[in-house]
Design an enzyme around this catalytic site. Structure first.
Site, PDB file in Angstrom:
ATOM      1  N   ASP A 172       0.780  -1.243   0.000  1.00 18.10           N
ATOM      2  CA  ASP A 172       0.000   0.000   0.000  1.00 18.10           C
ATOM      3  C   ASP A 172       0.810   1.290   0.000  1.00 18.10           C
ATOM      4  O   ASP A 172       0.580   2.170  -0.803  1.00 18.10           O
ATOM      5  CB  ASP A 172      -0.927   0.035   1.225  1.00 18.10           C
ATOM      6  CG  ASP A 172      -1.846  -1.169   1.295  1.00 18.10           C
ATOM      7  OD1 ASP A 172      -1.713  -2.086   0.459  1.00 18.10           O
ATOM      8  OD2 ASP A 172      -2.695  -1.191   2.188  1.00 18.10           O
ATOM      9  N   GLU A 403       1.921  -9.073  11.678  1.00 17.06           N
ATOM     10  CA  GLU A 403       1.685  -8.830  10.254  1.00 17.06           C
ATOM     11  C   GLU A 403       3.009  -8.563   9.544  1.00 17.06           C
ATOM     12  O   GLU A 403       3.224  -8.998   8.417  1.00 17.06           O
ATOM     13  CB  GLU A 403       0.738  -7.621  10.146  1.00 17.06           C
ATOM     14  CG  GLU A 403       0.234  -7.311   8.766  1.00 17.06           C
ATOM     15  CD  GLU A 403      -0.753  -6.134   8.780  1.00 17.06           C
ATOM     16  OE1 GLU A 403      -0.987  -5.549   9.871  1.00 17.06           O
ATOM     17  OE2 GLU A 403      -1.275  -5.802   7.705  1.00 17.06           O
TER      18      GLU A 403
HETATM   19  C1  DGY Z   1      -5.908  -1.984   4.117  1.00 16.91           C
HETATM   20  O1  DGY Z   1      -7.069  -1.691   4.356  1.00 16.91           O
HETATM   21  O2  DGY Z   1      -4.955  -1.642   4.816  1.00 16.91           O
HETATM   22  C2  DGY Z   1      -5.626  -2.858   2.987  1.00 16.91           C
HETATM   23  O3  DGY Z   1      -4.279  -3.068   2.776  1.00 16.91           O
HETATM   24  C3  DGY Z   1      -6.291  -2.404   1.736  1.00 16.91           C
HETATM   25  O4  DGY Z   1      -6.896  -3.499   1.298  1.00 16.91           O
END
Ligand code: DGY
Length: 438
Positions: A172, A403
């Site tokens: 992201d 994570e």
């Molecule tokens: C989040 O919401 O952080 C995800 O990576 C997007 O799907």
């Protein structure tokens, strides 16, 4: 109990905790639905000990496939769960007549892992009738998914597909997106009002910034205006990237579909055509000799990214580099090890934009280590493969099923180096698969 057996049992109980009705959430509250590539890795973990769960995981993803072939990045199996933004109503996929409405979904996709996930299941259970039936059922749907990428996301018909949202890349807030995102004129964007949920649950320092979320919402709205497909997106989006990881994963999954097709005598001509062109263009367009890796290409600004980051390494997993390229990629990893890093950090540790805690701007990610481990093994780089695996298992052993993780050895030894959500599904499934398949 020996420590690995204990870790394995803990991993299984994480998956059990996150298992819902036929699918597994990445982690409760923070990610309370089904995510596309997360579920792919979860299925790989389950395939070691629970065939039904491995099949259900893929099947639940397929239940959200659109008529144009897209398998969305989120399947909202519940319409009442409200701890996540952007939820199904914000995506409002009714703008696309072929979008799945039951279940509701998001309007973008994610790294197309399903091809190699299906092959992994078949390799683990080559003669199991239930698996064989399922593979035969899922195969054409995954071909259709790849067709979506080549039909809607290959604007120049050159065999390299584009993404128009950082969430599609799975990485992201990687610094590689910064330049493209800076083209967005947020002041005049007239964004809808929204409230983030993620920073109520996870430490804000370990999540994307407010500005980045505005950019994510801006691109979501842009996609919505263009029914989440079609030419309009390629014409209008400031963010239009041929990503290294997306294309490498697509190539690896093409290979899987070809292998499955060969076993069952399915027609794979179209997949083979995609594959030939994609591999050739990936090498021609994305290799950077100075950085010793593959980088993404910004179609809007017509330039390759000038950064080393983790996506390029997945080309090893897709069998793309020649011996010279592979050796250079391996040397980069050795250099990190010599400089006291656990591998593989997600961004160039010597770059000013490296941030060892913040999501995709530096930390180590479980599923990336899983792919890179298999990539290195394919090239017989045993020492480096072992380091990628052992470093990851060491982090989980020390900090739990997080994570993502710290990569700097001195911080791993002196602080809490487990970041983001705990009890994370793909961390658990990567642990299971790496331990059980030495
Ligand atoms: C989040 O919401 O952080 C995800 O990576 C997007 O799907």
């Amino acid at each position: 109990m020996n420590p690995q057996t204990e870790l394995l049992e803990r991993a299984k109980s994480v998956l059990q905790k996150n298992l819902r009705n036929g699918f597994t959430i990445p982690r409760d509250k923070l990610y309370p639905f089904q995510w596309n590539w997360d579920s792919g890795f979860v299925s790989i973990g389950f395939a070691n000990y629970d065939i039904d769960a491995a099949i259900n995981e893929i099947n639940s993803l397929l239940s959200g496939q659109w008529e144009n072939g897209m398998i969305p990045h989120i399947i909202f199996h519940s319409e009442t769960e409200n701890t996540y933004f952007p939820n199904w109503d914000f995506w409002d996929t009714t703008v696309n007549a072929g979008a799945s409405q039951k279940p509701k979904t998001s309007g973008i996709s994610q790294p197309p892992v399903l091809g190699f996930v299906l092959e992994n299941l078949l390799q683990k259970h080559p003669d199991n009738p239930k698996v064989i039936d399922f593979v035969k059922y899922a195969f054409p749907k995954i071909v259709q998914y790849h067709n979506f990428w080549y039909q809607y996301r290959d604007a120049k018909k050159e065999g390299l597909v584009f993404i128009y949202h950082p969430w599609e890349s799975g990485r992201d807030n990687s610094p590689i997106w910064d330049d493209a995102l800076n083209l967005i004129d947020l002041k005049n964007a007239d964004l809808p009002k929204y409230t983030r949920q993620d920073t109520k649950i996870s430490d804000a320092k370990e999540r994307p910034t407010t500005r980045q979320y505005d950019e994510y919402v801006y691109l979501l709205e842009l996609g919505k205006r263009h029914q989440y497909d079609g030419k309009g997106i390629a014409e209008e989006s400031e963010f239009l990237i041929q990503d290294s990881l997306i294309n490498a994963v697509l190539i690896r999954s093409n290979e899987a579909l070809i292998n499955i097709g060969n076993r069952f005598g399915f027609d794979t001509k179209k997949v083979e055509e995609w594959q030939q062109q994609s591999i050739r263009m990936f090498n021609e367009k994305l290799w950077n000799e100075d950085l010793a890796t593959y980088t993404g290409y910004d179609l809007r600004q017509e330039k390759a990214f000038p950064y080393w980051e983790i996506g390029g390494l997945t080309a090893l997993f897709a069998n793309i580099p020649n011996a010279h390229q592979a050796k250079k990629m391996k040397a980069y990893l050795n250099n990190l090890i010599q400089n006291n890093f656990l591998i593989v950090p997600s961004f160039d540790v010597n770059h000013p934009l490296y941030d060892s805690k913040r999501y995709w701007r530096g930390p180590i990610w479980p599923q990336m280590n899983w792919m890179i481990y298999h990539g290195l093994k394919q090239y017989q780089f045993e020492n480096e493969a072992t380091a990628v695996k052992d470093n990851f298992l060491e982090l989980v052993q020390k900090f739990g099923f997080h994570e993502y993780f710290e990569a700097q050895r001195h911080l791993v030894e002196t602080t809490n180096g487990g970041y983001g959500g705990d009890n994370f599904s793909w961390t658990a499934s990567s642990v299971i698969d790496l331990i059980l398949n030495p």
